[in-house]
Write an enzyme that holds these catalytic residues in place. Structure first.
Site, mmCIF file in Angstrom:
data_model
loop_
_atom_site.group_PDB
_atom_site.id
_atom_site.type_symbol
_atom_site.label_atom_id
_atom_site.label_comp_id
_atom_site.label_asym_id
_atom_site.label_seq_id
_atom_site.Cartn_x
_atom_site.Cartn_y
_atom_site.Cartn_z
ATOM 1 N N ASP A 124 0.825 -1.201 0.000
ATOM 2 C CA ASP A 124 0.000 0.000 0.000
ATOM 3 C C ASP A 124 0.863 1.258 0.000
ATOM 4 O OD1 ASP A 124 -2.596 0.709 -0.265
ATOM 5 O OD2 ASP A 124 -3.059 0.772 1.865
ATOM 6 N N ASP A 183 -9.594 -2.459 2.654
ATOM 7 C CA ASP A 183 -9.451 -1.911 4.003
ATOM 8 C C ASP A 183 -10.444 -2.532 4.979
ATOM 9 O OD1 ASP A 183 -7.517 -0.214 2.933
ATOM 10 O OD2 ASP A 183 -9.029 1.252 2.359
#
Length: 622
Positions: A405, A465
């Site tokens: 990420d 997420d």
């Protein structure tokens, strides 16, 4: 029978592969709210009539503006600059650089030139273009995107307006206003000194994400515990013949071929992350082609997920005797065998219809409601099905995605052309009018006009997420049930940590006003407390190995009335020795005097209290 078993096994393998593909396409897409735009923000407001300013203009009449203080500032709202819409001149593909096209015949005198900044047309800085338009007495310059080419502001003396409308369809909208409202005007002002207001849509996103993770992890833990006890019972008794008149669920859960956890190795996890990186890069270069592949996968996966999540309600309806049962013919689709009852068919049609409705009306203002509903169902089902076997696998997966990420959000702009972030570009859809559906989205609830300076008019949270930390929460819950830990200690810790991690993500987003990799906050917030508490309690070794260690050892806990030192007793004998233990206890009772037998028998703990049962949340492992 063997043919039917082969079909069932084949169906199960197909479902697992498809679910992994669905996780693959959702994990890499994370929360993105706004691009990291340089310089300063402002607002452009269009008024369709030459009258008083609208007190609270809607989104259709608002444009996000980026201006360049080093070239020319724009005024505050009270002293905003005002220009007629008719003053905008669309220069289309004209080369406005110094060595570009001849601008003498363009009629720039008193106009605001709207230029195309595609580098294939011209390659010079925004300051050079503005200086050239100023030579031809233009009133200003409006560009359709930010130019990254550097310039020395001291080399220029620019007095005209220099603006960039950053929204993807801004030029089309402005030209439409100019055509439909020739008497209209627009005004621009800076929001630099304004206090930013908190958007309540982030609270809605937070509640949806937390509710999804809680429901998914709870369901996952209970499903794994139920499957474990079912397999133990099947190992200790002959399989009972199934009732042919009983309606069976069609989501594939609870079958004999279903595993307790997804059997993955650390190398397979790392290979999975590498595949995600490759997919993200492919989407960056071939977004317009692959976006429809992702949409198709989302529609299929969300339809199956909606059916799987709602089928328990349908199955419960069969307990009502007054409702008739109408069986449909068996349907062999090779990849799966359907044996549906009418209510199951109606649920399947409704699930497919919901996904199809989203696909057809995905650009409508209300489509976010259906997308969020499908996304929540998709995430819950993925958490229920994809059960990781150990804390080791959870740690490797979350750690790899943590660096993944960060790399694609913060590092790629350092070497990509134009300083673009691969993650942000894919998340926002480049210049395409399509957007990937792997997000929860809620319209901005703020009334502040500066809300349009988000890349989209929605607050977004990627499925990754939710799913990535949710896999850790699901494992924590299953471990709590496996060991009989009171109050679901590990699950509560990870849930609270997830909420705090999301809050930290939103705070950083609000403060920095730039794209934030949510896993940068969620992974440390959830993983570190879990490991620390497990180490302090002495559970780290068993959690680290997870199901692998559970297959070799048995852990038993005593009843609440026994001393604490007896809890967690490890039994190395095989299951066949349990009957011998029961006989020894019975012999001990028979050898006692009659008057003492009843008293002593009350002091000898019942073997059922030593060996755990699912009703008492104790642990019994093979």
């Amino acid at each position: 029978t063997s043919t039917r078993d082969n079909i069932v096994i084949h169906t199960s393998m197909f479902k697992q592969v498809f679910q992994c593909l669905c996780l693959f396409q959702s994990v890499w897409f994370h929360s993105v709210k706004a691009q990291n735009l340089e310089n300063e923000y402002g607002i452009l407001v269009v008024e369709e009539t030459d009258g008083e300013k609208t007190e609270s203009p809607d989104n259709d009449h608002l444009f996000c503006v980026v201006y360049y203080p080093s070239i020319k500032n724009i005024s505050e709202k009270e002293n905003s600059s005002k220009y007629p819409l008719s003053q905008i001149l669309n220069l289309e593909d004209t080369n406005t650089c110094d060595d570009g096209d001849d601008l003498s015949g363009e009629g720039l005198d008193g106009k605001l030139g709207y230029i195309n900044t595609n580098t294939s047309i011209a390659n010079c800085s925004i300051a050079e273009r503005a200086a050239r338009l100023q030579e031809f007495k233009a009133a200003g310059l409006i560009s359709d995107r930010i130019l990254q080419k550097k310039f020395n502001a001291s080399d220029f003396n620019i007095t005209i307006e220099v603006l960039t409308l950053v929204e993807r369809n801004a030029k089309e909208r402005m030209m439409k206003f100019q055509k439909d409202s020739p008497d209209g005007y627009f005004y621009i002002y800076s929001t630099k000194g304004d206090d930013r207001s908190f958007d309540l849509s982030l609270v809605v996103i937070l509640l949806m994400a937390v509710s999804t993770v809680i429901l998914g992890s709870l369901w996952s833990g209970y499903a794994k515990q139920s499957l474990r006890m079912k397999k133990e019972r099947e190992n200790n008794m002959e399989n009972r013949a199934e009732d042919p008149d009983c309606v069976q669920p069609q989501d594939g859960s609870g079958g004999q071929e279903e595993e307790l956890s997804v059997q993955v190795s650390p190398l397979l996890v790392l290979f999975f992350v590498c595949c995600m990186c490759s997919m993200l890069v492919l989407l960056y270069f071939f977004f317009n082609q692959l976006v429809y592949v992702i949409m198709t996968m989302f529609c299929i996966a969300s339809s199956l997920a909606m059916y799987s999540c709602l089928e328990p309600i349908v199955m419960a309806s069969y307990q009502i005797p007054c409702l008739p049962v109408l069986r449909l013919p068996r349907c062999n689709l090779y990849l799966c065998v359907l044996q549906l009852e009418l209510r199951q068919l109606l649920l399947l049609v409704a699930s497919i219809g919901t996904a199809a409705t989203w696909f057809v009306f995905r650009k409508a203002d209300w489509s976010w409601v259906i997308q969020d509903l499908l996304g929540i169902m998709f995430s819950i089902n993925m958490l229920k099905v994809l059960r990781l076997p150990s804390l080791k696998i959870c740690t490797i997966l979350l750690s790899a995605l943590f660096f993944y990420d960060i790399f694609f959000v913060f590092i790629t702009p350092l070497f990509m052309e134009g300083g673009k972030s691969v993650m942000v570009e894919v998340a926002t859809g480049h210049s395409s009018d399509e957007q990937l559906p792997m997000v929860l989205r809620v319209p901005h609830l703020s009334t502040d006009p500066s809300r349009v300076c988000y890349v989209h008019t929605y607050s977004l949270l990627g499925f990754g997420d939710i799913l990535v930390p949710g896999l850790l929460l699901s494992f924590a819950h299953s471990y709590d049930l496996l060991t009989g830990i009171k109050y679901k200690l590990y699950w509560i810790i990870t849930t609270v940590a997830y909420i705090l991690g999301l809050i930290a993500t939103f705070i950083s987003l609000f403060v920095m006003n730039s794209a934030q990799p949510a896993l940068l906050y969620l992974v440390p917030f959830t993983l570190i407390p879990t490991i620390l508490v497990a180490w302090i309690r002495g559970d780290l070794a068993s959690m680290w190995e997870g199901d692998l260690k559970a297959g070799d050892k048995k852990f038993v806990t005593t009843s609440a009335g026994l001393p604490h030192s007896n809890t967690g007793l490890q039994v190395d004998e095989e299951q066949d020795n349990d009957d011998d233990t029961d006989d020894d206890l019975d012999d001990a009772k028979d050898n006692l005097p009659n008057g003492q037998a009843s008293t002593e028998s009350a002091q000898i703990p019942d073997q059922d209290n030593l060996i755990s049962t699912p009703d008492k949340n104790k642990l019994l492992e093979n």
